[in-house]
Design a protein around this motif. Structure first.
Motif, PDB file in Angstrom:
ATOM      1  N   LEU A 100      -3.837   1.767   6.096  1.00  0.00           N
ATOM      2  CA  LEU A 100      -4.449   0.984   5.023  1.00  0.00           C
ATOM      3  C   LEU A 100      -5.450  -0.028   5.585  1.00  0.00           C
ATOM      4  O   LEU A 100      -6.569  -0.163   5.076  1.00  0.00           O
ATOM      5  CB  LEU A 100      -3.350   0.262   4.232  1.00  0.00           C
ATOM      6  N   GLY A 103      -8.583   1.789   7.117  1.00  0.00           N
ATOM      7  CA  GLY A 103      -9.332   2.510   6.089  1.00  0.00           C
ATOM      8  C   GLY A 103     -10.169   1.578   5.225  1.00  0.00           C
ATOM      9  O   GLY A 103     -11.348   1.841   4.944  1.00  0.00           O
ATOM     10  N   LEU A 104      -9.568   0.464   4.800  1.00  0.00           N
ATOM     11  CA  LEU A 104     -10.300  -0.509   3.980  1.00  0.00           C
ATOM     12  C   LEU A 104     -11.432  -1.155   4.781  1.00  0.00           C
ATOM     13  O   LEU A 104     -12.545  -1.346   4.264  1.00  0.00           O
ATOM     14  CB  LEU A 104      -9.336  -1.582   3.469  1.00  0.00           C
ATOM     15  N   GLY A 107     -14.352   1.357   5.141  1.00  0.00           N
ATOM     16  CA  GLY A 107     -15.104   1.489   3.893  1.00  0.00           C
ATOM     17  C   GLY A 107     -15.996   0.284   3.643  1.00  0.00           C
ATOM     18  O   GLY A 107     -17.159   0.421   3.218  1.00  0.00           O
ATOM     19  N   ALA A 190     -13.291   5.601   4.689  1.00  0.00           N
ATOM     20  CA  ALA A 190     -12.316   4.845   3.906  1.00  0.00           C
ATOM     21  C   ALA A 190     -11.153   5.715   3.422  1.00  0.00           C
ATOM     22  O   ALA A 190     -10.180   5.196   2.858  1.00  0.00           O
ATOM     23  CB  ALA A 190     -12.996   4.191   2.701  1.00  0.00           C
ATOM     24  N   ILE A 191     -11.231   7.005   3.641  1.00  0.00           N
ATOM     25  CA  ILE A 191     -10.191   7.930   3.162  1.00  0.00           C
ATOM     26  C   ILE A 191      -8.783   7.542   3.628  1.00  0.00           C
ATOM     27  O   ILE A 191      -7.816   7.679   2.874  1.00  0.00           O
ATOM     28  CB  ILE A 191     -10.533   9.379   3.576  1.00  0.00           C
ATOM     29  N   ALA A 193      -7.301   4.809   3.728  1.00  0.00           N
ATOM     30  CA  ALA A 193      -6.657   3.824   2.858  1.00  0.00           C
ATOM     31  C   ALA A 193      -5.877   4.515   1.748  1.00  0.00           C
ATOM     32  O   ALA A 193      -4.766   4.105   1.391  1.00  0.00           O
ATOM     33  CB  ALA A 193      -7.713   2.885   2.257  1.00  0.00           C
ATOM     34  N   ALA A 194      -6.449   5.582   1.198  1.00  0.00           N
ATOM     35  CA  ALA A 194      -5.748   6.337   0.159  1.00  0.00           C
ATOM     36  C   ALA A 194      -4.602   7.150   0.763  1.00  0.00           C
ATOM     37  O   ALA A 194      -3.520   7.273   0.173  1.00  0.00           O
ATOM     38  CB  ALA A 194      -6.731   7.259  -0.560  1.00  0.00           C
ATOM     39  N   TYR A 195      -4.836   7.674   1.960  1.00  0.00           N
ATOM     40  CA  TYR A 195      -3.800   8.502   2.583  1.00  0.00           C
ATOM     41  C   TYR A 195      -2.569   7.685   2.955  1.00  0.00           C
ATOM     42  O   TYR A 195      -1.468   8.230   3.070  1.00  0.00           O
ATOM     43  CB  TYR A 195      -4.375   9.194   3.827  1.00  0.00           C
ATOM     44  N   LEU A 197      -0.866   5.802   1.170  1.00  0.00           N
ATOM     45  CA  LEU A 197       0.135   5.933   0.105  1.00  0.00           C
ATOM     46  C   LEU A 197       0.965   7.203   0.282  1.00  0.00           C
ATOM     47  O   LEU A 197       2.176   7.214   0.033  1.00  0.00           O
ATOM     48  CB  LEU A 197      -0.557   5.937  -1.259  1.00  0.00           C
ATOM     49  N   VAL A 198       0.306   8.273   0.711  1.00  0.00           N
ATOM     50  CA  VAL A 198       1.017   9.532   0.944  1.00  0.00           C
ATOM     51  C   VAL A 198       2.040   9.356   2.064  1.00  0.00           C
ATOM     52  O   VAL A 198       3.181   9.811   1.970  1.00  0.00           O
ATOM     53  CB  VAL A 198       0.016  10.651   1.307  1.00  0.00           C
TER      54      VAL A 198
END
Length: 450
Positions: A100, A103-104, A107, A190-191, A193-195, A197-198
């Motif tokens: 996270l 990634g942030l 981005g 930035a991908i 950051a979403a990953y 959560l997974v």
């Protein structure tokens, strides 16, 4: 022992070691590997972006060196702190947090208007990235069956080649496409950051870590799931293993234990290998696109050469993954480090396009195979209560070299050109080759066996 009884910490470990590789292992490996690939994509992208920003922003060599190095300052801190946190808070939790953070920050780098803010964000990128890599290798090693543990970790490391290849493709197709191509490259970074959560909700926590913290019921549920998937049922009591006692409990004790009589030789040698490999790898690969541009090749041609060189990483990993369970950890690591030294010497003196590509591919093949073996051997050197700390501090020491290398490369290039720079890298590979023989080789043995 019936399923309703809590297992011992040692039985959790021995059952994990004895499992065959099954679907849950593949899920842990690919889930962690995707995070690893995204890491590599970010690190690879900055080498292409530096070459562009040097022209767009008219940066000095010192400024471009700092863009590369400031991330490694963050990585040095992140690796050391991340390992300590992973031994306290858990592998999965820290893995997700680090994804996270970087990634942030990556981005946000797409929006910068000058070098000052870019340097700040690159520091935070490094902070997350530095913590993530040793935690991920520790996490996967604690699930991997003993018979193929080294091979599994090399395969995990091979995801680095996937991510670096993705960065080379972005560097070749996206960055030169427009003046803002480098901003789009950062946006793609930035991908993770979403990953995150997974990772946080999709992957299990390490049963070895849970057991070491006394959370035996949770560890039992996860191990049982793996046994069920492998079509194994416990019909008899596990052997009476000795209790697995933590080597250290507090952060200060864990760091101190690295230099206890039992571990000091391992720690000294692994720190030396990490330092030398980081210096040579990041000194070379961060600067290859810029070196080619300075040699007279345009951006597109330089990035095309780099893409071809990058493609040799995957066969390097594949060969290392096979050899590490045949030759063992030390022999595989030292052979690939020696190959890296020879390749670096040849690349530094290459003058034709064919020679540049061939020697660059050889350097890529041997160097990344060495990285795979290094990540395989590092978590095996320490017991569960100390594993992430030991891996993190080794990586942190290595990142100190990766701070210095990009700053030193412009000086080396100005003094003696590519031959001097790559001779220096070769010397570091030679030192690492020698130091590798001071490491313990736990091929096929239980992870907590010391």
């Amino acid at each position: 022992m019936p399923h309703t009884e809590l297992p011992s910490r040692a039985s959790i470990a021995s059952r994990l070691d004895a499992l065959p590789f099954a679907r849950p292992h593949l899920r842990v490996l690919t889930g962690s590997g995707l995070g690893w690939a995204l890491d590599a994509m970010d690190v690879g992208l900055i080498s292409f972006i530096i070459a562009v920003l040097a022209q767009q922003w008219q940066l000095t060599p010192g400024e471009t060196g700092w863009i590369a190095s400031i991330g490694f300052v963050g990585m040095a801190i992140g690796a050391s702190v991340g390992g300590l946190l992973a031994d306290r808070l858990g592998r999965r939790q820290v893995f997700a947090i680090t994804l996270l953070i970087y990634g942030l920050a990556t981005g946000a780098s797409a929006l910068v208007g000058g070098i000052a803010m870019l340097l700040v964000l690159r520091f935070f990128v490094g902070l997350g990235l530095g913590a993530e890599l040793p935690v991920a290798s520790t996490y996967v090693s604690e699930f991997a069956p003993a018979a193929i543990r080294g091979r599994v970790i090399v395969v995990l490391e091979a995801f680095w080649a996937v991510g670096w290849t993705a960065s080379a493709l972005i560097g070749y197709f996206v960055i030169p496409a427009s003046a803002d191509g480098w901003r789009w490259a950062f946006a793609l970074g930035a991908i993770p950051a979403a990953y995150a959560l997974v990772v946080r909700w999709g992957l299990p926590e390490s049963p070895r870590w849970l057991a070491s913290r006394g959370r035996l019921a949770e560890a039992e549920r996860i191990v049982s799931t793996f046994e069920t998937a492998a079509d194994l049922r416990r019909t008899r009591a596990p052997r009476a293993d000795a209790a697995v006692r933590p080597v250290a409990v507090s952060a200060a004790q864990r760091v101190g234990a690295l230099w206890s009589a039992e571990f000091r030789t391992r720690t000294l040698c692994i720190w030396l290998v990490w330092f030398c490999v980081n210096f040579a790898y990041y000194g070379a690969f961060i600067w290859i696109p810029s070196i080619l541009v300075q040699a007279g090749y345009d951006l597109v041609r330089s990035f095309g050469f780099t893409l071809l060189i990058t493609l040799a990483q995957l066969p390097g990993y594949a060969v290392a993954a096979w050899l590490i369970e045949v030759w063992g950890r030390r022999a595989t690591l030292s052979v690939f480090l020696a190959g890296s030294a020879v390749s670096a010497m040849l690349f530094g003196t290459a003058s034709t396009e064919g020679a540049i590509i061939a020697t660059g591919m050889a350097l890529s093949f041997f160097n990344l195979g060495a990285w795979g073996a290094l990540y395989a051997v590092t978590p095996e050197l320490y017991p569960t209560s100390l594993r992430a700390t030991g891996s993190g501090w080794a990586a942190g020491v290595g990142r100190l070299a990766s701070i210095v290398a990009p700053l030193l490369v412009p000086v080396l290039l100005a003094t003696g050109g590519a031959p001097l720079a790559f001779t220096t890298f070769a010397a570091f590979f030679v030192v690492a080759t020698v130091a590798a023989w001071g490491l313990a080789d736990l091929r096929g043995r239980a992870l907590d066996e010391r």
